[in-house]
Design a protein around this motif. Structure first.
Motif, PDB file in Angstrom:
ATOM      1  N   THR A 128     -10.582  -0.082   1.975  1.00  0.00           N
ATOM      2  CA  THR A 128     -11.893   0.058   1.055  1.00  0.00           C
ATOM      3  C   THR A 128     -12.120  -1.313   0.232  1.00  0.00           C
ATOM      4  N   ALA A 129     -13.442  -1.695   0.117  1.00  0.00           N
ATOM      5  CA  ALA A 129     -13.651  -3.393  -0.226  1.00  0.00           C
ATOM      6  C   ALA A 129     -14.562  -2.750  -1.351  1.00  0.00           C
ATOM      7  N   ILE A 130     -14.267  -3.220  -2.475  1.00  0.00           N
ATOM      8  CA  ILE A 130     -14.818  -2.886  -3.910  1.00  0.00           C
ATOM      9  C   ILE A 130     -15.284  -4.075  -4.647  1.00  0.00           C
ATOM     10  N   THR A 131     -16.453  -4.172  -5.018  1.00  0.00           N
ATOM     11  CA  THR A 131     -16.937  -5.271  -6.106  1.00  0.00           C
ATOM     12  C   THR A 131     -16.304  -5.099  -7.421  1.00  0.00           C
ATOM     13  N   GLY A 132     -15.740  -5.973  -8.096  1.00  0.00           N
ATOM     14  CA  GLY A 132     -15.272  -5.766  -9.397  1.00  0.00           C
ATOM     15  C   GLY A 132     -14.219  -6.966  -9.723  1.00  0.00           C
ATOM     16  N   ASP A 133     -13.626  -7.146 -11.078  1.00  0.00           N
ATOM     17  CA  ASP A 133     -12.964  -7.877 -11.457  1.00  0.00           C
ATOM     18  C   ASP A 133     -11.528  -7.542 -11.201  1.00  0.00           C
ATOM     19  N   GLY A 134     -10.867  -8.025 -10.279  1.00  0.00           N
ATOM     20  CA  GLY A 134      -9.521  -7.747  -9.694  1.00  0.00           C
ATOM     21  C   GLY A 134      -8.381  -8.064 -10.412  1.00  0.00           C
ATOM     22  N   SER A 135      -8.518  -8.985 -11.675  1.00  0.00           N
ATOM     23  CA  SER A 135      -7.362  -9.171 -12.555  1.00  0.00           C
ATOM     24  C   SER A 135      -7.223  -7.858 -13.378  1.00  0.00           C
ATOM     25  N   PHE A 136      -8.015  -6.778 -13.291  1.00  0.00           N
ATOM     26  CA  PHE A 136      -7.622  -5.532 -13.789  1.00  0.00           C
ATOM     27  C   PHE A 136      -7.057  -4.648 -12.771  1.00  0.00           C
ATOM     28  N   GLY A 137      -6.871  -4.854 -11.610  1.00  0.00           N
ATOM     29  CA  GLY A 137      -6.384  -4.202 -10.528  1.00  0.00           C
ATOM     30  C   GLY A 137      -7.374  -3.129 -10.407  1.00  0.00           C
ATOM     31  N   LEU A 138      -6.907  -1.959  -9.859  1.00  0.00           N
ATOM     32  CA  LEU A 138      -7.609  -0.686  -9.445  1.00  0.00           C
ATOM     33  C   LEU A 138      -6.860   0.509 -10.092  1.00  0.00           C
ATOM     34  N   ALA A 139      -7.153   0.859 -11.364  1.00  0.00           N
ATOM     35  CA  ALA A 139      -6.375   1.819 -11.990  1.00  0.00           C
ATOM     36  C   ALA A 139      -6.209   3.245 -11.220  1.00  0.00           C
ATOM     37  N   ASP A 140      -7.574   3.458 -10.793  1.00  0.00           N
ATOM     38  CA  ASP A 140      -7.365   4.886 -10.013  1.00  0.00           C
ATOM     39  C   ASP A 140      -6.560   5.116  -8.561  1.00  0.00           C
ATOM     40  N   GLN A 141      -6.252   3.729  -8.170  1.00  0.00           N
ATOM     41  CA  GLN A 141      -5.371   3.994  -6.978  1.00  0.00           C
ATOM     42  C   GLN A 141      -4.089   3.524  -6.963  1.00  0.00           C
ATOM     43  N   ALA A 142      -3.949   3.086  -8.545  1.00  0.00           N
ATOM     44  CA  ALA A 142      -2.228   2.543  -8.601  1.00  0.00           C
ATOM     45  C   ALA A 142      -1.697   3.646  -8.971  1.00  0.00           C
ATOM     46  N   PRO A 143      -0.301   3.462  -8.507  1.00  0.00           N
ATOM     47  CA  PRO A 143       0.583   2.299  -8.313  1.00  0.00           C
ATOM     48  C   PRO A 143       0.393   1.936  -6.765  1.00  0.00           C
ATOM     49  N   PHE A 144       0.755   0.814  -6.565  1.00  0.00           N
ATOM     50  CA  PHE A 144       0.685   0.096  -5.288  1.00  0.00           C
ATOM     51  C   PHE A 144       2.072  -0.437  -4.669  1.00  0.00           C
ATOM     52  N   ASP A 145       2.256  -0.278  -3.276  1.00  0.00           N
ATOM     53  CA  ASP A 145       3.448  -0.775  -2.981  1.00  0.00           C
ATOM     54  C   ASP A 145       3.579  -2.011  -2.662  1.00  0.00           C
ATOM     55  N   ARG A 146       2.355  -2.708  -2.544  1.00  0.00           N
ATOM     56  CA  ARG A 146       2.396  -4.289  -2.388  1.00  0.00           C
ATOM     57  C   ARG A 146       0.988  -4.642  -2.889  1.00  0.00           C
ATOM     58  N   ILE A 147       1.001  -5.906  -3.515  1.00  0.00           N
ATOM     59  CA  ILE A 147      -0.023  -6.518  -4.202  1.00  0.00           C
ATOM     60  C   ILE A 147      -0.079  -7.996  -3.710  1.00  0.00           C
ATOM     61  N   ILE A 148      -1.171  -8.285  -3.346  1.00  0.00           N
ATOM     62  CA  ILE A 148      -1.617  -9.835  -2.759  1.00  0.00           C
ATOM     63  C   ILE A 148      -2.830 -10.372  -3.561  1.00  0.00           C
ATOM     64  N   VAL A 149      -2.450 -11.507  -4.306  1.00  0.00           N
ATOM     65  CA  VAL A 149      -3.615 -12.061  -4.878  1.00  0.00           C
ATOM     66  C   VAL A 149      -3.887 -13.293  -4.230  1.00  0.00           C
ATOM     67  N   THR A 150      -5.097 -13.535  -3.801  1.00  0.00           N
ATOM     68  CA  THR A 150      -5.583 -14.791  -2.957  1.00  0.00           C
ATOM     69  C   THR A 150      -6.492 -15.848  -3.907  1.00  0.00           C
ATOM     70  N   ALA A 151      -6.314 -15.723  -5.002  1.00  0.00           N
ATOM     71  CA  ALA A 151      -7.054 -16.794  -5.901  1.00  0.00           C
ATOM     72  C   ALA A 151      -5.917 -17.033  -6.965  1.00  0.00           C
ATOM     73  N   ALA A 152      -5.913 -18.203  -7.498  1.00  0.00           N
ATOM     74  CA  ALA A 152      -4.909 -18.768  -8.343  1.00  0.00           C
ATOM     75  C   ALA A 152      -4.773 -18.203  -9.807  1.00  0.00           C
ATOM     76  N   ALA A 153      -3.886 -17.726 -10.060  1.00  0.00           N
ATOM     77  CA  ALA A 153      -3.743 -17.346 -11.700  1.00  0.00           C
ATOM     78  C   ALA A 153      -2.861 -18.053 -12.467  1.00  0.00           C
ATOM     79  N   GLU A 154      -2.964 -17.984 -13.720  1.00  0.00           N
ATOM     80  CA  GLU A 154      -2.098 -19.149 -14.609  1.00  0.00           C
ATOM     81  C   GLU A 154      -0.664 -18.689 -14.807  1.00  0.00           C
ATOM     82  N   ASP A 155      -0.842 -17.098 -14.715  1.00  0.00           N
ATOM     83  CA  ASP A 155       0.513 -16.471 -14.642  1.00  0.00           C
ATOM     84  C   ASP A 155       0.358 -15.399 -13.801  1.00  0.00           C
TER      85      ASP A 155
END
Ligand code: SAH
Length: 214
Positions: A128-155
């Motif tokens: 499922t591909a969604i447009t949004g600000d992914g730094s807030f994750g996806l509360a509706d579908q949480a929790p996730f077994d695995r998360i991968i971030v493919t853009a650099a965060a400061e923390d």
């Protein structure tokens, strides 16, 4: 050997020589053709182990980095995975071969739309591909077994940490946007969180809000 078979062999050889040794990851990467994810003038370089430009000023990651990040996630077939940073959709397509369900978010609606078209053409029905600000994750579908971030965060983003299951793994490039970043593997346990540094990488930055389509 046909040209396609030879190109594929070289592609897999490059992955192995850069440390992608997990056979499940290698077969997922063998099954997903990187070609269709790169449009325009760079299309003929799809089988090189290089990051390449895609629409909206973004980049498709280097295949060996995609392989190492996927490998570090230790995905099981029952897992629900969140990817932040759909980009071309290539990483999500590989995840979809290994996991039960993949949610992927990007702040550029054009990238999401184009990735969706490819998933449909390739018959990848568990993404499922969604447009949004992914730094807030996806509360509706949480929790996730695995998360991968493919853009650099400061923390490692706190909201994403909260949306990771206990026993879950998150992989995220961490560092200042233009400097060298470190690929971090985060393991969340009942007793605390463990961090492991994999290698240096260079990703586009994780930005706030929605992007303007270009
Ligand atoms: N995984 C991609 C490559 C991603 S490039 C692939 O396989 O091709 C990084 C992507 O992260 C870009 O498309 C960018 O738009 C997206 N991005 C940056 N900040 C974001 C945010 N806050 N939320 C969602 N996506 C974001």
């Amino acid at each position: 050997m046909s040209e396609t078979a030879e190109r594929k062999m070289q592609f897999l050889y490059a992955l192995r020589s850069k440390g992608v040794t997990d056979n499940r990851v290698l077969s997922a990467m063998e099954a997903i053709d990187r070609g269709p994810f790169i449009r325009g003038i760079f299309a003929d370089r799809a089988y090189e182990d290089m990051p390449l430009p895609i629409a909206c000023g973004q980049t498709i990651s280097q295949p060996s980095v995609v392989g190492l990040m996927t490998q570090a996630l230790h995905i099981s077939p029952r897992d629900k995975v969140l990817e932040v940073g759909t980009g071309s959709g290539y990483q999500a397509a590989i995840l979809s071969r290994l996991a039960r369900r993949v949610y992927t978010i990007d702040r550029h609606s054009r990238l999401v739309r184009e990735a969706r078209e490819l998933f449909e053409q390739m018959g990848l029905t568990n993404i499922t591909a969604i447009t949004g600000d992914g730094s807030f994750g996806l509360a509706d579908q949480a929790p996730f077994d695995r998360i991968i971030v493919t853009a650099a965060a400061e923390d490692p983003p706190g909201t994403l940490m909260d949306q990771l299951k206990e026993g879950g793994i998150m992989v995220v490039p961490v560092g200042q946007s233009d400097a060298v970043q470190h690929l971090i593997v985060v393991r969340k346990h009942a007793m605390g969180t463990e961090y492991e540094e994999l290698r240096q990488v260079r990703f586009v930055p994780l930005l706030e809000g929605l992007g303007k389509d270009t």
